[in-house]
Enzyme design. Structure first.
Site, PDB file in Angstrom:
ATOM      1  N   ARG A  19     -14.579   1.821  -8.588  1.00 51.69           N
ATOM      2  CA  ARG A  19     -13.165   1.444  -8.792  1.00 51.69           C
ATOM      3  C   ARG A  19     -13.003   0.204  -9.677  1.00 51.69           C
ATOM      4  NH1 ARG A  19     -13.615   5.609  -7.438  1.00 51.69           N
ATOM      5  NH2 ARG A  19     -12.898   6.693  -5.574  1.00 51.69           N
TER       6      ARG A  19
ATOM      7  N   SER B  58      -4.897   4.261  -1.559  1.00 49.79           N
ATOM      8  CA  SER B  58      -5.973   3.591  -0.827  1.00 49.79           C
ATOM      9  C   SER B  58      -5.884   2.080  -1.031  1.00 49.79           C
ATOM     10  CB  SER B  58      -7.337   4.089  -1.293  1.00 49.79           C
ATOM     11  OG  SER B  58      -7.499   5.443  -0.968  1.00 49.79           O
TER      12      SER B  58
ATOM     13  N   GLU C 198      -8.465  -2.607  -3.124  1.00 44.11           N
ATOM     14  CA  GLU C 198      -8.519  -1.618  -4.210  1.00 44.11           C
ATOM     15  C   GLU C 198      -7.197  -1.645  -4.969  1.00 44.11           C
ATOM     16  OE1 GLU C 198      -8.843   3.214  -4.658  1.00 44.11           O
ATOM     17  OE2 GLU C 198     -10.210   2.225  -3.278  1.00 44.11           O
TER      18      GLU C 198
END
Length: 299
Positions: free
Chosen positions: A172, A221, A291
């Site tokens: 990510r 998320s 995130e």
């Protein structure tokens, strides 16, 4: 910077004091000093080249993985419109995608062209630019598996093509420079049967619908999965399911999602996330990493 400051001439659309809450999934946060919707890549490159180098620039896609703080963004937010949303098959396994194209458009175009391997993009609520920046992934696939190269416009206005290696992907995260805007990307999949590709997309879609609070104002998320752990499980074990701060709540359906129940400020959402991190650290000793991107200034 303020909205009275002189900016370079553009052929696209420049909006001063532009509210960002309507453009992000959380439906919270302040305004941008300026919102720029360029007519084409040349318009964007010219604008960035001539813009005072001290002015912050941020690209905004669908706003799904983002908290805009309540004081707004002190600079220029770039939003890529229809001119950047085209997707075409270059050959039997390769797609050329505009930076503003959605994951649904990319995966559907791939299906129609018989290109497998990009079905996972169907499940990520974002645009190609965001996928490239964040190494977006889900359901066993991530952008580093399919990216050939990305065309970007740097904060200086310089246009550059970056290869997979240039982007330095980790989980990510990429090494894409601050202020750079992804205007296009080339993805490579593999040959597949359209019916089988559609079946995989349907499976992913159903799984996502069953497990995630898709009908809520959420940011996707919230925390990265630590090595060997699932973020949602750590949050659940720390007793945070359903926990609230102001109008923000940890989803009862999926504990790695925060939701705006209707009245949350961005401060509520960020405070809730930080409290979840604190409780998880106290319970498991593991420090969760955000995130979701958090940008702008607090009120």
């Amino acid at each position: 910077m303020n909205a009275t400051q002189t900016l370079p001439d553009v052929r696209g659309k420049l909006t001063p004091d532009a509210p960002l809450a309507p453009l992000v999934w959380f439906k919270s946060g302040g305004a941008a000093d300026w919102l720029f919707e360029p007519k084409d890549a040349e318009d964007l490159a010219d604008f960035l080249r001539d813009l005072d180098p001290s002015v912050p620039v941020m690209a905004l896609g669908l706003g799904s993985n983002l908290i805009v703080r309540d004081g707004g963004f002190p600079g220029v937010v770039v939003r890529l419109g229809k001119a950047f949303a085209k997707v075409e098959a270059l050959d039997a396994t390769t797609l050329r995608c505009g930076g503003g194209a959605s994951g649904i458009l990319v995966s559907s175009t791939a299906r129609d062209a018989g290109i497998a391997g990009v079905e996972f993009l169907r499940s990520i609520p974002g645009t190609v630019g965001g996928f490239v920046r964040m190494n977006g992934g889900a359901y066993g696939g991530e952008v580093k598996d399919i990216l050939v190269e990305a065309d970007v416009i740097l904060r200086s206005g310089e246009r550059r093509t970056l290869t997979l290696a240039d982007l330095g992907y980790t989980y990510r995260h990429s090494e894409l420079p601050d202020g750079a805007v992804v205007v296009a990307a080339t993805f490579r999949g593999r040959r597949g049967e359209p019916a089988a590709i559609q079946a995989e997309m349907d499976r992913i879609s159903a799984s996502r619908e069953a497990s995630q609070p898709l009908r809520s104002k959420t940011g996707g998320s919230t925390f990265k999965n630590p090595d060997g752990h699932k973020a949602w499980q750590l949050v659940d074990e720390a007793g945070c399911r359903g926990f609230t701060v102001g109008g923000a709540q940890v989803s009862e359906k999926h504990t790695n999602f925060l939701i705006n129940t209707g009245t949350a400020t961005s401060a509520d959402i960020e405070t809730l996330g930080e409290e979840v991190r604190r409780r998880v650290k106290a319970k498991s000793g593991i420090e969760l990493q955000w995130e979701i991107q958090r940008v702008g200034v607090a009120k």
